[in-house]
Design an enzyme around this catalytic site. Structure first.
Site, PDB file in Angstrom:
ATOM      1  N   LYS A  30       4.698 -65.447  73.922  1.00  0.00           N
ATOM      2  CA  LYS A  30       5.150 -66.821  74.334  1.00  0.00           C
ATOM      3  C   LYS A  30       6.574 -66.616  75.251  1.00  0.00           C
ATOM      4  CE  LYS A  30       7.910 -69.757  73.252  1.00  0.00           C
ATOM      5  NZ  LYS A  30       8.689 -70.066  74.341  1.00  0.00           N
ATOM      6  N   GLU A  78      16.339 -58.997  69.318  1.00  0.00           N
ATOM      7  CA  GLU A  78      17.196 -58.620  70.244  1.00  0.00           C
ATOM      8  C   GLU A  78      18.165 -59.848  70.701  1.00  0.00           C
ATOM      9  OE1 GLU A  78      17.526 -58.044  74.171  1.00  0.00           O
ATOM     10  OE2 GLU A  78      19.305 -57.973  73.177  1.00  0.00           O
ATOM     11  N   CYS A 110      22.381 -59.978  78.530  1.00  0.00           N
ATOM     12  CA  CYS A 110      22.954 -59.809  77.121  1.00  0.00           C
ATOM     13  C   CYS A 110      23.983 -58.713  77.167  1.00  0.00           C
ATOM     14  CB  CYS A 110      21.904 -59.564  76.273  1.00  0.00           C
ATOM     15  SG  CYS A 110      20.777 -58.254  76.629  1.00  0.00           S
ATOM     16  N   GLU A 124      29.291 -66.022  72.755  1.00  0.00           N
ATOM     17  CA  GLU A 124      28.570 -65.626  73.910  1.00  0.00           C
ATOM     18  C   GLU A 124      28.326 -66.909  74.910  1.00  0.00           C
ATOM     19  OE1 GLU A 124      24.269 -64.923  73.540  1.00  0.00           O
ATOM     20  OE2 GLU A 124      24.726 -63.136  74.926  1.00  0.00           O
TER      21      GLU A 124
HETATM   22  O1  TXE Z   1      17.382 -68.888  74.096  1.00  0.00           O
HETATM   23  P1  TXE Z   1      16.486 -69.272  72.933  1.00  0.00           P
HETATM   24  P2  TXE Z   1      17.987 -69.937  75.046  1.00  0.00           P
HETATM   25  C1  TXE Z   1      21.533 -66.366  74.336  1.00  0.00           C
HETATM   26  C2  TXE Z   1      22.411 -66.744  75.191  1.00  0.00           C
HETATM   27  C3  TXE Z   1      21.741 -68.283  75.690  1.00  0.00           C
HETATM   28  C4  TXE Z   1      21.325 -68.687  74.198  1.00  0.00           C
HETATM   29  C5  TXE Z   1      19.986 -69.539  74.220  1.00  0.00           C
HETATM   30  O2  TXE Z   1      23.597 -67.204  74.795  1.00  0.00           O
HETATM   31  O3  TXE Z   1      22.888 -69.358  76.102  1.00  0.00           O
HETATM   32  O4  TXE Z   1      20.922 -67.337  73.651  1.00  0.00           O
HETATM   33  O5  TXE Z   1      19.219 -69.414  75.347  1.00  0.00           O
HETATM   34  C6  TXE Z   1      12.060 -69.409  71.750  1.00  0.00           C
HETATM   35  N1  TXE Z   1      10.865 -70.047  67.145  1.00  0.00           N
HETATM   36  N2  TXE Z   1      20.376 -65.580  75.001  1.00  0.00           N
HETATM   37  O6  TXE Z   1      17.912 -71.227  74.541  1.00  0.00           O
HETATM   38  O7  TXE Z   1      16.400 -70.531  72.496  1.00  0.00           O
HETATM   39  C7  TXE Z   1      12.220 -69.970  73.204  1.00  0.00           C
HETATM   40  O8  TXE Z   1      11.402 -70.785  73.584  1.00  0.00           O
HETATM   41  C8  TXE Z   1      10.252 -69.222  67.986  1.00  0.00           C
HETATM   42  C9  TXE Z   1      20.746 -64.047  75.013  1.00  0.00           C
HETATM   43  O9  TXE Z   1      17.001 -69.519  76.092  1.00  0.00           O
HETATM   44  O10 TXE Z   1      17.157 -68.053  71.871  1.00  0.00           O
HETATM   45  C10 TXE Z   1      12.321 -68.889  74.127  1.00  0.00           C
HETATM   46  O11 TXE Z   1      11.166 -68.209  74.541  1.00  0.00           O
HETATM   47  N3  TXE Z   1      10.491 -69.098  69.267  1.00  0.00           N
HETATM   48  C11 TXE Z   1      19.424 -63.443  75.136  1.00  0.00           C
HETATM   49  C12 TXE Z   1      13.021 -67.782  73.321  1.00  0.00           C
HETATM   50  O12 TXE Z   1      12.907 -68.244  72.054  1.00  0.00           O
HETATM   51  C13 TXE Z   1      11.754 -69.777  69.562  1.00  0.00           C
HETATM   52  C14 TXE Z   1      18.608 -64.030  76.321  1.00  0.00           C
HETATM   53  C15 TXE Z   1      14.440 -67.540  73.515  1.00  0.00           C
HETATM   54  O13 TXE Z   1      14.850 -68.798  73.403  1.00  0.00           O
HETATM   55  C16 TXE Z   1      12.196 -70.878  68.528  1.00  0.00           C
HETATM   56  C17 TXE Z   1      18.293 -65.328  76.314  1.00  0.00           C
HETATM   57  C18 TXE Z   1      11.649 -70.796  67.272  1.00  0.00           C
HETATM   58  N4  TXE Z   1      12.223 -71.642  66.326  1.00  0.00           N
HETATM   59  C19 TXE Z   1      19.381 -66.270  75.463  1.00  0.00           C
HETATM   60  N5  TXE Z   1      13.071 -71.514  69.358  1.00  0.00           N
HETATM   61  C20 TXE Z   1      19.488 -61.852  75.011  1.00  0.00           C
HETATM   62  N6  TXE Z   1      19.694 -61.012  74.274  1.00  0.00           N
HETATM   63  O14 TXE Z   1      19.052 -61.469  76.244  1.00  0.00           O
HETATM   64  C21 TXE Z   1      13.005 -71.189  70.531  1.00  0.00           C
HETATM   65  N7  TXE Z   1      12.235 -70.006  70.641  1.00  0.00           N
END
Ligand code: TXE
Length: 475
Positions: free
Chosen positions: A173, A248, A282, A379
């Site tokens: 996904k 990660e 990140c 962050e």
């Molecule tokens: O990430 P999410 P978001 C950090 C960065 C950003 C914050 C939120 O600070 O502002 O995370 O970003 C899926 N069960 N990083 O909202 O919510 C979601 O659909 C299973 C750092 O994009 O963590 C997406 O595909 N899956 C990071 C993925 O998780 C779930 C890069 C990431 O979404 C879920 C991105 C659940 N309960 C954001 N809820 C890095 N380390 O590079 C959401 N998802």
């Protein structure tokens, strides 16, 4: 208006319940596609397809699996322009960056694992005349791969390539914010000769279909990249069923600059490590720590370079920074700059939204904040960096280690002993000395503390996606 589809059992399919979410182009702020908001019914189809495909894929000769993944890498290369355009329209990053980094790295990820798997070996121990032990590493089975919006195809492929190479079937996904390149990958995987049901791509919201993938008893391992808060939920869900899980997560990475460094190089690279991909990586060095004797000189040179950063239309080759991924994220970044001012910070550069359609923000540099304030602890994940000074090595290490994160750290020094000493003292999973974002895919990738658990990359990822079994035979 394009309506993209899920990719299940080797074909594109509409979501069974017919529910869609809007995909907004960050560069314009306008809706440019409809994305399936998949449900349990879509997951059930993907599970059936994976179960059907697993015996064939897992027992396929490794070199045949390898050739399919090499072919997929070739097809990504061949479709680079289309994929890069979709990546840029989806995420808001400059088109040149998608062409130069994101899509080539996606191809490299498949190529790396297509090669790694044919060279992957496990262990045997022989007690002469008594017994032989060997470790059999078999595929885990059906795995869930969930990826974020910042480096869409880059991180999507970074997860699914080792999983597929190891002989697993994947239910993947992508982020609902950036689904387009994963959508296009479905057809390319079929064209590469991947059997139906081996790779299944479901689109939709994380809290619904993402959660359902993690919860489903059929997914035996979960590989997740995203925010720490979400990672906590994913980890808690997966652990209920004793699933293997790799998280990660976020970072708040120190960029430590000692007086004895190559200052030209440190300034030039620090601009990149601060603002590449709009700061939405990140691994970005969002806390710049400078030895006090060179603080003023570094600050003057760094700010001068920041003046040159063009923020604009992602399709324009002159744009160094494009748009932030969404209006919500733009509001989040702006809220942190307001917070920084409330916490006593002084904005040296930027600090404002850019008044135009789309989600644009100025590269922002802030000084004068305490290491423990929220701006230096949380962050932000946008084009915002803080400048702090330190008196000596001990203070630099103390500030570097003062957050709950531990993903990466950059150290600028000409003193070799200091480079090793400080690297070993900093609590980060990835250390760069006199460079940034230089990657060897064989190295373990991941962070400590709230930056996650597990390591991706190299054979670590192949081991993660395998089930070791020790067989002992008495002679
Ligand atoms: O990430 P999410 P978001 C950090 C960065 C950003 C914050 C939120 O600070 O502002 O995370 O970003 C899926 N069960 N990083 O909202 O919510 C979601 O659909 C299973 C750092 O994009 O963590 C997406 O595909 N899956 C990071 C993925 O998780 C779930 C890069 C990431 O979404 C879920 C991105 C659940 N309960 C954001 N809820 C890095 N380390 O590079 C959401 N998802």
């Amino acid at each position: 208006m394009q309506k993209i589809q899920n990719f299940v059992n080797g074909e594109y399919r509409d979501p069974i319940k017919g529910d869609y979410i809007e995909n907004i182009e960050p560069g314009t702020g306008k809706v440019f596609a409809q994305v399936p908001n998949s449900t349990q019914e879509d997951l059930d189809l993907a599970v059936e397809a994976s179960k059907e495909a697993f015996p064939v894929w897992s027992r396929m000769a490794v070199d045949k699996r390898s050739r399919i993944l090499h072919k997929l890498a070739d097809l990504i290369d061949y479709n680079l322009d289309d994929l890069a355009l979709m990546e840029s329209r989806d995420n808001g990053k400059p088109l040149w960056l998608a062409k130069a980094v994101d899509i080539p790295r996606a191809s490299a990820n498949f190529r790396f694992y297509a090669s790694a798997i044919v060279n992957f070996s496990s262990e045997a121990q022989v007690s002469e005349g008594f017994m032989v032990n060997y470790t059999r590493r078999s595929p885990v089975g059906i795995v869930g791969c969930i990826s974020p919006w910042n480096l869409p195809l880059y991180l999507f492929s970074w997860k699914i390539a080792p999983a597929l190479a190891m002989g697993n079937c994947v239910i993947a996904k992508p982020s609902e914010l950036t689904p387009m390149t994963a959508f296009l990958l479905g057809k390319l995987s079929k064209d590469a000769g991947m059997p139906n049901g081996v790779l299944n791509i479901l689109h939709g919201e994380g809290k619904s279909i993402g959660q359902a993938i993690v919860e489903h008893e059929v997914t035996k391992a979960i590989s997740f990249t995203g925010g720490t808060a979400t990672g906590r939920i994913v980890g808690a869900t997966a652990s209920q069923q004793f699933k293997k899980v790799s998280l990660e997560l976020g970072g708040k990475n120190p960029n430590i600059i000692f007086a004895d460094c190559d200052l030209d190089e440190a300034v030039k690279t620090s601009v990149k490590s601060s603002f590449t991909n709009q700061g939405e990586i990140c691994l970005c060095g969002s806390r710049i720590l400078v030895e006090d004797s060179i603080y003023d000189e570094f600050k003057a040179r760094f700010l001068k370079e920041c003046e040159k950063i063009v923020v604009g239309d992602p399709m324009n080759a002159k744009s160094i920074m494009g748009a932030l991924v969404s209006e919500d994220h733009l509001n989040k970044v702006d809220s942190y700059v307001l917070l920084a001012k409330e916490e006593g910070g002084k904005v040296l550069h930027g600090g404002n939204r850019i008044a135009r359609e789309g989600f644009y923000y100025e590269p922002t540099v802030i000084e004068g904040l305490d290491k423990n304030c929220r701006t230096n602890q949380e962050e932000i994940f946008g084009p915002v960096v803080t400048l702090n000074k330190f008196k000596n090595e001990e203070e630099a290490i103390d500030i570097a280690n003062s957050t709950r994160y531990g993903l990466s750290c950059t150290i600028w020094t000409s003193d070799l002993k200091r480079a090793h000493r400080v690297s070993h003292a900093v609590q980060s999973g990835i250390i760069w000395v006199n460079c940034w974002l230089v990657r060897d895919l064989r190295t373990p990738f991941g962070g400590m503390k709230d930056s996650g658990i597990g390591r991706e990359g190299g054979n670590e990822a192949l081991r993660f996606f395998s089930e070791p079994q020790n067989v002992c035979i008495k002679l």
